[in-house]
Motif scaffolding. Structure first.
Motif, PDB file in Angstrom:
ATOM      1  N   UNK A 104       7.458  13.935  -4.649  1.00 15.86           N
ATOM      2  CA  UNK A 104       6.401  13.409  -3.772  1.00 15.86           C
ATOM      3  C   UNK A 104       6.469  11.887  -3.795  1.00 15.86           C
ATOM      4  N   UNK A 105       6.107  11.250  -2.698  1.00 12.00           N
ATOM      5  CA  UNK A 105       5.947   9.793  -2.694  1.00 12.00           C
ATOM      6  C   UNK A 105       4.628   9.479  -2.003  1.00 12.00           C
ATOM      7  N   UNK A 106       3.865   8.556  -2.608  1.00  8.96           N
ATOM      8  CA  UNK A 106       2.544   8.201  -2.099  1.00  8.96           C
ATOM      9  C   UNK A 106       2.439   6.690  -2.042  1.00  8.96           C
ATOM     10  N   UNK A 107       1.781   6.201  -1.004  1.00 14.04           N
ATOM     11  CA  UNK A 107       1.580   4.753  -0.901  1.00 14.04           C
ATOM     12  C   UNK A 107       0.229   4.421  -1.519  1.00 14.04           C
ATOM     13  N   UNK A 108       0.271   3.633  -2.589  1.00 14.98           N
ATOM     14  CA  UNK A 108      -0.980   3.260  -3.254  1.00 14.98           C
ATOM     15  C   UNK A 108      -0.900   1.801  -3.689  1.00 14.98           C
ATOM     16  N   UNK A 109      -1.950   1.064  -3.401  1.00 11.62           N
ATOM     17  CA  UNK A 109      -2.004  -0.372  -3.733  1.00 11.62           C
ATOM     18  C   UNK A 109      -0.763  -1.102  -3.228  1.00 11.62           C
ATOM     19  N   UNK A 110      -0.320  -0.747  -2.053  1.00 14.66           N
ATOM     20  CA  UNK A 110       0.802  -1.446  -1.424  1.00 14.66           C
ATOM     21  C   UNK A 110       2.169  -1.095  -2.000  1.00 14.66           C
ATOM     22  N   UNK A 111       2.216  -0.117  -2.908  1.00 17.98           N
ATOM     23  CA  UNK A 111       3.508   0.270  -3.508  1.00 17.98           C
ATOM     24  C   UNK A 111       3.791   1.742  -3.249  1.00 17.98           C
ATOM     25  N   UNK A 112       5.087   2.063  -3.148  1.00 20.69           N
ATOM     26  CA  UNK A 112       5.487   3.468  -3.005  1.00 20.69           C
ATOM     27  C   UNK A 112       5.634   4.065  -4.404  1.00 20.69           C
ATOM     28  N   UNK A 113       4.811   5.059  -4.709  1.00 19.59           N
ATOM     29  CA  UNK A 113       4.829   5.694  -6.038  1.00 19.59           C
ATOM     30  C   UNK A 113       5.480   7.056  -5.903  1.00 19.59           C
ATOM     31  N   UNK A 114       6.491   7.270  -6.708  1.00 22.00           N
ATOM     32  CA  UNK A 114       7.267   8.507  -6.564  1.00 22.00           C
ATOM     33  C   UNK A 114       7.251   9.306  -7.861  1.00 22.00           C
ATOM     34  N   UNK A 115       7.150  10.630  -7.732  1.00 17.20           N
ATOM     35  CA  UNK A 115       7.349  11.536  -8.870  1.00 17.20           C
ATOM     36  C   UNK A 115       8.255  12.661  -8.422  1.00 17.20           C
ATOM     37  N   UNK A 116       9.139  13.094  -9.330  1.00 17.50           N
ATOM     38  CA  UNK A 116      10.102  14.149  -8.987  1.00 17.50           C
ATOM     39  C   UNK A 116      10.345  15.006 -10.215  1.00 17.50           C
ATOM     40  N   UNK A 117      10.758  16.234  -9.971  1.00 17.29           N
ATOM     41  CA  UNK A 117      11.146  17.073 -11.101  1.00 17.29           C
ATOM     42  C   UNK A 117      12.021  18.231 -10.637  1.00 17.29           C
ATOM     43  N   UNK A 118      12.816  18.721 -11.537  1.00 17.56           N
ATOM     44  CA  UNK A 118      13.488  20.003 -11.314  1.00 17.56           C
ATOM     45  C   UNK A 118      12.447  21.069 -11.608  1.00 17.56           C
ATOM     46  N   UNK A 119      12.375  22.108 -10.788  1.00 19.43           N
ATOM     47  CA  UNK A 119      11.431  23.191 -11.075  1.00 19.43           C
ATOM     48  C   UNK A 119      10.363  23.330 -10.021  1.00 19.43           C
TER      49      UNK A 119
END
Ligand code: GLU
Length: 438
Positions: free
Chosen positions: A34-49
């Motif tokens: 997932x990627x989310x725009x928060x406080x002017x930055x692109x925040x990304x989290x990823x995982x296998x599964x």
């Protein structure tokens, strides 16, 4: 198969993206992100599964983001590793990209972006795209996509967002990977499949191949790739309800769909037998043309081909027409010989089966009449055919087909009967009797 979802609007969107990804889980995948725009930055989290694991990783973070995108990956290029999971970010953190599909020329594209100084973190084809877009980006995502698109070979649907354009998602597609837009109250959704956002809106717009869709909370604009004025795209009411994307008390979607067969078959036959007469509205051939058919070729893949094998028996027996059923992925590489009086029946539940589509195009180029049999309104096969006959089975989620398979057989039965009737091979009272039996 992978799943894509994107959102722009006034709501905090993290959970609705994760929920959407869960609704796409039935398609099968190996990693998610997932990627989310928060406080002017692109925040990304990823995982296998699983998406549940992604949900845990994201936790309470990024709860105020109002622009975001999510992905479930089915690896084609690069192994199942977190570094290969989508979304991908440009090295400067300005752009994020995710894709369903394949870039055939990925070796060349990866070499090019690497030579231009971009650091590649993954082994995927997709990552090259984010760096190409970063080089082409001058503050307008639509323009950047327009510049990069001609470089991409393969079949794909992708979404891109920028931290500099905080309410915008831009997307495009080539060949069969689907994209559908959902229009809410001052908010917009985009996904590979409707169930991803069907609990939020039923107002949908389809994305055509080779156009750019530009999403803002106020609406979607559909730009021709070559430039020029935006094209109008009708907003349609989705004919599926959210219940179809839920299991309704059954243990699995497949079990639910097995139990839905009586309804699917009844709806498929439904209106087509009226006043004791058989009507095949939409078939796209005149009665005279149908009566004149000398040969039937059924092309399909997988389960749909098995329905076709049943159809072959019926057409031969009742209509007395030589009929073949062939797997589309093989047939398209043969030098098939056509008589102009050959009728091609192309069967695809989803209407997006790539080999079936390619076979249809070939058949039409060689002068055959092509009728699509599909379950999905407006899908790709409907645009590649002279006529369309819909099964009316409702959305099928189980990957092993059940209700769509039996609905396809029901529909092929009607086609066989109609051909028989027009060729005077079966008397009207026998047709009516079989109709009652059905
Ligand atoms: N080709 C891309 C990859 O392997 C996307 C695959 C997909 O559609 O999930 O990362």
């Amino acid at each position: 198969m992978c799943g894509i979802i994107g959102y722009t609007g006034p709501q905090a969107c993290k959970n609705l993206i994760l929920d959407g990804l869960e609704r796409l889980e039935y398609r099968g995948y190996d990693s998610t992100g997932i990627v989310l725009l928060e406080d002017g930055e692109l925040r990304r989290d990823r995982t296998v599964g699983k998406v549940a694991e992604l949900r845990q990783i994201v936790g309470d973070n990024h709860s105020s983001a109002r622009l975001g995108m999510g992905h479930t990956r089915w690896a084609t290029h690069g192994g199942v590793e977190t570094r290969n999971a989508h979304p991908f970010l440009s090295n400067d953190g300005r752009l994020a990209v995710l894709m369903n599909g394949i870039f055939e020329n990925y070796v060349e594209l990866r070499a090019e972006v690497s030579a231009n100084g971009h650091e590649l973190e993954s082994a995927t084809d997709t990552e090259a795209l984010v760096h190409l877009l970063a080089d082409a980006y001058e503050g307008d995502l639509v323009e950047a996509v327009r510049r990069v698109y001609p470089r991409l070979e393969g079949h794909f649907a992708f979404l891109v967002m920028s931290r500099d354009e905080p309410d915008r998602i831009v997307a495009t597609r080539l060949a069969w990977p689907p994209l559908v837009v959902g229009k809410g109250e001052s908010e917009m959704y985009i996904a590979s499949f409707l169930p991803a956002f069907l609990d939020r809106t039923r107002q949908v717009q389809h994305v055509e191949e080779g156009e750019i869709v530009d999403l803002r909370p106020t609406g979607a604009t559909f730009w021709p790739m070559a430039g020029g004025a935006a094209v109008d795209r009708a907003v349609e009411e989705a004919d599926a309800s959210i219940e179809v994307a839920e299991k309704g008390g059954y243990e699995t979607f497949m079990l639910k769909e097995i139990h839905e067969q009586p309804r699917a078959i009844a709806d498929t036959i439904g209106e087509r037998f009226r006043d004791g007469q058989l009507h095949l509205d939409g078939v796209g051939l005149t009665d005279a043309e149908l009566a004149d058919v000398q040969r039937v070729l059924i092309v399909a893949c997988g389960t749909a081909l098995h329905a076709g094998l049943v159809g072959r028996y019926l057409i031969e027996e009742w209509a007395g027409i030589a009929t073949e059923a062939d797997v589309a992925s093989e047939w398209r590489y043969r030098h098939a010989v056509f008589d102009p009086r050959t009728l091609v029946l192309a069967i695809s539940q989803s209407g997006e089966t790539a080999d079936t589509l390619a076979a249809m195009q070939l058949a039409r180029e060689r002068g055959a009449k092509v009728v699509a049999i599909t379950n999905v309104m407006g899908s790709a096969v409907t645009r590649a055919a002279d006529g369309v006959l819909y099964t009316r089975a409702g959305l099928e989620i189980g990957v092993a087909s059940s209700k769509c398979f039996t609905a396809q057989i029901a529909l092929l039965t009607l086609v066989a009967l109609r051909l028989a009737e027009l060729r005077w091979r079966l008397p009207a009272d026998r047709v009516a009797e079989i109709g009652r039996g059905l």
